[in-house]
Write a protein that holds these residues in place. Sequence first.
Motif, PDB file in Angstrom:
ATOM      1  N   GLU A 146       0.861  -1.179   0.000  1.00  0.00           N
ATOM      2  CA  GLU A 146       0.000   0.000   0.000  1.00  0.00           C
ATOM      3  C   GLU A 146       0.896   1.227   0.000  1.00  0.00           C
ATOM      4  O   GLU A 146       1.732   1.404   0.875  1.00  0.00           O
ATOM      5  CB  GLU A 146      -0.901   0.006   1.234  1.00  0.00           C
ATOM      6  N   MET A 147       0.746   2.050  -1.021  1.00  0.00           N
ATOM      7  CA  MET A 147       1.600   3.225  -1.181  1.00  0.00           C
ATOM      8  C   MET A 147       0.898   4.457  -0.622  1.00  0.00           C
ATOM      9  O   MET A 147      -0.307   4.625  -0.798  1.00  0.00           O
ATOM     10  CB  MET A 147       1.921   3.446  -2.656  1.00  0.00           C
ATOM     11  N   LYS A 148       1.659   5.291   0.048  1.00  0.00           N
ATOM     12  CA  LYS A 148       1.144   6.570   0.537  1.00  0.00           C
ATOM     13  C   LYS A 148       1.378   7.631  -0.528  1.00  0.00           C
ATOM     14  O   LYS A 148       2.230   7.454  -1.413  1.00  0.00           O
ATOM     15  CB  LYS A 148       1.856   6.970   1.827  1.00  0.00           C
ATOM     16  N   ALA A 149       0.629   8.705  -0.459  1.00  0.00           N
ATOM     17  CA  ALA A 149       0.790   9.795  -1.413  1.00  0.00           C
ATOM     18  C   ALA A 149       2.243  10.260  -1.442  1.00  0.00           C
ATOM     19  O   ALA A 149       2.861  10.431  -0.393  1.00  0.00           O
ATOM     20  CB  ALA A 149      -0.120  10.963  -1.044  1.00  0.00           C
ATOM     21  N   GLY A 150       2.810  10.380  -2.623  1.00  0.00           N
ATOM     22  CA  GLY A 150       4.178  10.836  -2.776  1.00  0.00           C
ATOM     23  C   GLY A 150       5.218   9.732  -2.766  1.00  0.00           C
ATOM     24  O   GLY A 150       6.380   9.973  -3.065  1.00  0.00           O
ATOM     25  N   GLU A 151       4.821   8.505  -2.434  1.00  0.00           N
ATOM     26  CA  GLU A 151       5.777   7.406  -2.427  1.00  0.00           C
ATOM     27  C   GLU A 151       5.974   6.872  -3.843  1.00  0.00           C
ATOM     28  O   GLU A 151       5.148   7.046  -4.723  1.00  0.00           O
ATOM     29  CB  GLU A 151       5.309   6.272  -1.518  1.00  0.00           C
ATOM     30  N   CYS A 152       7.100   6.182  -4.036  1.00  0.00           N
ATOM     31  CA  CYS A 152       7.473   5.671  -5.350  1.00  0.00           C
ATOM     32  C   CYS A 152       7.890   4.211  -5.217  1.00  0.00           C
ATOM     33  O   CYS A 152       8.582   3.842  -4.275  1.00  0.00           O
ATOM     34  CB  CYS A 152       8.626   6.518  -5.895  1.00  0.00           C
ATOM     35  N   LEU A 153       7.476   3.411  -6.164  1.00  0.00           N
ATOM     36  CA  LEU A 153       7.864   2.009  -6.209  1.00  0.00           C
ATOM     37  C   LEU A 153       8.545   1.759  -7.544  1.00  0.00           C
ATOM     38  O   LEU A 153       8.012   2.094  -8.595  1.00  0.00           O
ATOM     39  CB  LEU A 153       6.628   1.111  -6.076  1.00  0.00           C
ATOM     40  N   ILE A 154       9.740   1.201  -7.512  1.00  0.00           N
ATOM     41  CA  ILE A 154      10.485   0.912  -8.733  1.00  0.00           C
ATOM     42  C   ILE A 154      10.691  -0.596  -8.816  1.00  0.00           C
ATOM     43  O   ILE A 154      11.144  -1.222  -7.855  1.00  0.00           O
ATOM     44  CB  ILE A 154      11.854   1.631  -8.733  1.00  0.00           C
ATOM     45  N   PHE A 155      10.326  -1.178  -9.963  1.00  0.00           N
ATOM     46  CA  PHE A 155      10.504  -2.607 -10.146  1.00  0.00           C
ATOM     47  C   PHE A 155      10.669  -2.903 -11.630  1.00  0.00           C
ATOM     48  O   PHE A 155      10.401  -2.067 -12.480  1.00  0.00           O
ATOM     49  CB  PHE A 155       9.328  -3.402  -9.562  1.00  0.00           C
ATOM     50  N   SER A 156      11.095  -4.090 -11.940  1.00  0.00           N
ATOM     51  CA  SER A 156      11.281  -4.514 -13.323  1.00  0.00           C
ATOM     52  C   SER A 156       9.937  -4.855 -13.948  1.00  0.00           C
ATOM     53  O   SER A 156       9.057  -5.420 -13.288  1.00  0.00           O
ATOM     54  CB  SER A 156      12.181  -5.755 -13.354  1.00  0.00           C
ATOM     55  N   SER A 157       9.787  -4.539 -15.236  1.00  0.00           N
ATOM     56  CA  SER A 157       8.553  -4.909 -15.930  1.00  0.00           C
ATOM     57  C   SER A 157       8.470  -6.421 -16.135  1.00  0.00           C
ATOM     58  O   SER A 157       7.434  -6.936 -16.538  1.00  0.00           O
ATOM     59  CB  SER A 157       8.466  -4.191 -17.270  1.00  0.00           C
ATOM     60  N   LEU A 158       9.544  -7.134 -15.851  1.00  0.00           N
ATOM     61  CA  LEU A 158       9.518  -8.590 -15.918  1.00  0.00           C
ATOM     62  C   LEU A 158       8.772  -9.187 -14.727  1.00  0.00           C
ATOM     63  O   LEU A 158       8.411 -10.365 -14.754  1.00  0.00           O
ATOM     64  CB  LEU A 158      10.945  -9.149 -15.974  1.00  0.00           C
ATOM     65  N   ASN A 159       8.532  -8.386 -13.680  1.00  0.00           N
ATOM     66  CA  ASN A 159       7.744  -8.841 -12.535  1.00  0.00           C
ATOM     67  C   ASN A 159       6.272  -8.870 -12.927  1.00  0.00           C
ATOM     68  O   ASN A 159       5.766  -7.919 -13.517  1.00  0.00           O
ATOM     69  CB  ASN A 159       7.892  -7.907 -11.340  1.00  0.00           C
ATOM     70  N   PHE A 164       5.119   5.799 -14.654  1.00  0.00           N
ATOM     71  CA  PHE A 164       6.154   6.138 -15.618  1.00  0.00           C
ATOM     72  C   PHE A 164       6.831   4.841 -16.034  1.00  0.00           C
ATOM     73  O   PHE A 164       7.198   4.029 -15.190  1.00  0.00           O
ATOM     74  CB  PHE A 164       7.175   7.088 -14.976  1.00  0.00           C
ATOM     75  N   VAL A 165       6.965   4.652 -17.333  1.00  0.00           N
ATOM     76  CA  VAL A 165       7.618   3.458 -17.849  1.00  0.00           C
ATOM     77  C   VAL A 165       8.829   3.885 -18.655  1.00  0.00           C
ATOM     78  O   VAL A 165       8.717   4.717 -19.554  1.00  0.00           O
ATOM     79  CB  VAL A 165       6.666   2.637 -18.749  1.00  0.00           C
TER      80      VAL A 165
END
Length: 57
Positions: A6-19, A36-37
């Motif tokens: 669960e992300m809070k406002a302003g947080e960022c999650l970065i992961f591979s598109s292979l996931n 953003f991709v």
Amino acid sequence: MVIDLEMKAGECLIFSSLNLHASHSNTSDNSRRFSFVGRCTANHIKVAPYGKDLYST
């Protein structure tokens, strides 16, 4: 393994598109969600058909 984040406002999650990934409906008061991709390709690779971006306005 499945992990809910669960992300809070302003947080960022970065992961591979292979996931394998998905998201639940946005239930926050602010109905906007931003993603953003980014990708790197060799110069000779045509990402969009015929080298044209079909989604530009």
